[in-house]
Design a protein around this motif. Structure first.
Motif, PDB file in Angstrom:
ATOM      1  N   TYR A  81       0.864  -1.182   0.000  1.00 19.17           N
ATOM      2  CA  TYR A  81       0.000   0.000   0.000  1.00 19.17           C
ATOM      3  C   TYR A  81       0.900   1.231   0.000  1.00 19.17           C
ATOM      4  CZ  TYR A  81      -4.192  -2.708   1.341  1.00 19.17           C
ATOM      5  OH  TYR A  81      -5.254  -3.578   1.383  1.00 19.17           O
ATOM      6  N   ILE A  82       0.590   2.188  -0.853  1.00 21.18           N
ATOM      7  CA  ILE A  82       1.387   3.413  -0.903  1.00 21.18           C
ATOM      8  C   ILE A  82       0.478   4.619  -0.726  1.00 21.18           C
ATOM      9  CG2 ILE A  82       1.240   3.574  -3.431  1.00 21.18           C
ATOM     10  CD1 ILE A  82       4.293   4.537  -1.270  1.00 21.18           C
ATOM     11  N   HIS A  83       0.899   5.566   0.083  1.00 23.20           N
ATOM     12  CA  HIS A  83       0.074   6.752   0.315  1.00 23.20           C
ATOM     13  C   HIS A  83       0.025   7.625  -0.935  1.00 23.20           C
ATOM     14  CE1 HIS A  83      -0.843  10.876   1.748  1.00 23.20           C
ATOM     15  NE2 HIS A  83      -1.758  10.218   2.426  1.00 23.20           N
ATOM     16  N   LEU A  84      -1.157   8.139  -1.238  1.00 25.87           N
ATOM     17  CA  LEU A  84      -1.369   8.998  -2.407  1.00 25.87           C
ATOM     18  C   LEU A  84      -1.934  10.332  -1.961  1.00 25.87           C
ATOM     19  CD1 LEU A  84      -1.566   9.362  -5.540  1.00 25.87           C
ATOM     20  CD2 LEU A  84      -3.881   8.419  -5.365  1.00 25.87           C
ATOM     21  N   ILE A 115      -2.611   7.992 -11.396  1.00 22.25           N
ATOM     22  CA  ILE A 115      -2.630   7.105 -10.232  1.00 22.25           C
ATOM     23  C   ILE A 115      -2.005   5.757 -10.564  1.00 22.25           C
ATOM     24  CG2 ILE A 115      -4.134   5.847  -8.633  1.00 22.25           C
ATOM     25  CD1 ILE A 115      -6.076   8.238  -8.810  1.00 22.25           C
ATOM     26  N   TYR A 118       1.694   6.085 -10.783  1.00 20.73           N
ATOM     27  CA  TYR A 118       2.236   6.308  -9.445  1.00 20.73           C
ATOM     28  C   TYR A 118       2.370   4.990  -8.683  1.00 20.73           C
ATOM     29  CZ  TYR A 118       2.546   8.007  -4.629  1.00 20.73           C
ATOM     30  OH  TYR A 118       2.937   8.228  -3.335  1.00 20.73           O
ATOM     31  N   ILE A 119       1.335   4.161  -8.753  1.00 21.86           N
ATOM     32  CA  ILE A 119       1.364   2.863  -8.068  1.00 21.86           C
ATOM     33  C   ILE A 119       2.482   1.987  -8.628  1.00 21.86           C
ATOM     34  CG2 ILE A 119       0.075   0.708  -7.719  1.00 21.86           C
ATOM     35  CD1 ILE A 119      -2.480   2.405  -7.607  1.00 21.86           C
ATOM     36  N   GLN A 154       5.990   3.000  -7.565  1.00 26.46           N
ATOM     37  CA  GLN A 154       6.261   2.700  -6.160  1.00 26.46           C
ATOM     38  C   GLN A 154       6.276   1.195  -5.896  1.00 26.46           C
ATOM     39  OE1 GLN A 154       7.051   5.114  -4.033  1.00 26.46           O
ATOM     40  NE2 GLN A 154       6.721   6.692  -5.582  1.00 26.46           N
ATOM     41  N   ALA A 207      -3.037   2.269  -3.821  1.00 29.76           N
ATOM     42  CA  ALA A 207      -2.755   3.599  -3.287  1.00 29.76           C
ATOM     43  C   ALA A 207      -3.880   3.974  -2.333  1.00 29.76           C
ATOM     44  CB  ALA A 207      -2.641   4.629  -4.403  1.00 29.76           C
ATOM     45  N   TRP A 239      -7.258   2.996  -3.967  1.00 31.64           N
ATOM     46  CA  TRP A 239      -7.244   3.038  -5.424  1.00 31.64           C
ATOM     47  C   TRP A 239      -6.650   1.757  -5.987  1.00 31.64           C
ATOM     48  CZ3 TRP A 239      -9.464   7.438  -7.532  1.00 31.64           C
ATOM     49  CH2 TRP A 239      -9.608   8.516  -6.662  1.00 31.64           C
ATOM     50  N   HIS A 270     -11.915   2.861  -7.451  1.00 31.65           N
ATOM     51  CA  HIS A 270     -11.407   2.905  -6.078  1.00 31.65           C
ATOM     52  C   HIS A 270     -12.549   2.645  -5.116  1.00 31.65           C
ATOM     53  CE1 HIS A 270     -13.161   6.938  -6.301  1.00 31.65           C
ATOM     54  NE2 HIS A 270     -13.049   7.035  -4.980  1.00 31.65           N
TER      55      HIS A 270
END
Length: 228
Positions: free
Chosen positions: A30-33, A57, A60-61, A64, A69, A103, A187
């Motif tokens: 899990y990555i913070h967005l 998004i 970005y995922i 990472q 996210a 997400w 999401h």
């Protein structure tokens, strides 16, 4: 029960993270967005376009090396400016998000983090709204509260029944796509609610600055359960 006591109560329900997505997904995936209005990188993205926001998004995922996210609690966002649903009253623009967003791809299964019964469900079809939504009721000892799951698939509510029982970890639905979920990248909007105030199948997930203190008390941070 006071807001602070209720927060402590939520934290102590489980020492381990509770999940609304696949339990096999580790916290490290899990990555913070950040989708706030102050996020510099996002200012170059046309957030009114679900396609362009989804591209941002998704990339970005991938960058990472994550799978999901998450974020958005008490976050001021510009994305809601595209819809009159959030801006019907110019002096009370609703732009502060009071749930947590997870997400990931359409049709991703969604699970209840706790034993529950179905309080209500509805397809909220306003532009920018939740789309198909489920509200679950939880009772632990003498404490009752609710969790809301927005942006689901239509199939998630087709055969659902009020008072239907779900055990912790059972699938309650799946994520919808942009066609049905209010025109957002796929999401889950997950929200904890102390008092539903008479709502059925719906509850505000975005508020204005005037009412923020009330909603932060009534809808504490869902990460108290998820522990991401």
């Amino acid at each position: 029960m006071s807001p602070l006591y209720f927060e402590d109560f939520l934290v102590n329900i489980s020492r381990k993270p509770l999940r609304v997505l696949d339990t096999s997904i580790k916290n490290s995936k899990y990555i913070h967005l950040d989708l706030s209005q102050d996020h510099v990188e996002l200012q170059g993205v046309d957030v009114s376009s679900s396609t362009k926001l989804e591209t941002y998004i998704t990339n970005y995922i991938k960058k990472q090396h994550a799978l999901v996210a998450f974020g958005g609690y008490n976050e001021i966002r510009t994305i809601y400016k595209r819809s009159i649903y959030f801006n019907a009253a110019p002096t009370k623009e609703r732009n502060i998000h009071i749930g947590i967003d997870l997400w990931c791809g359409a049709e991703t299964p969604v699970y209840t983090p706790l034993d529950a019964t179905v309080h209500s469900f509805k397809n909220n079809t306003n532009y920018g709204d939740y789309g198909p939504t489920i509200i679950l009721k939880h009772r632990i000892n003498t404490v009752e509260f609710y969790t809301l799951y927005g942006h689901l698939s239509l199939a998630s509510i087709e055969d659902l029944k009020v008072n239907q029982v779900f055990k912790q970890g059972e699938q309650i639905g799946a994520l919808g796509d942009t066609v049905v979920n209010g025109d957002y990248p796929s999401h889950l909007h997950f929200q904890i609610i102390r008092d539903l105030q008479g709502f059925n199948g719906d509850y505000p997930g975005v508020c204005n600055i005037t009412d923020l203190d009330f909603y932060l008390d009534n809808c504490p941070n869902p990460n108290l359960l998820l522990k991401l």
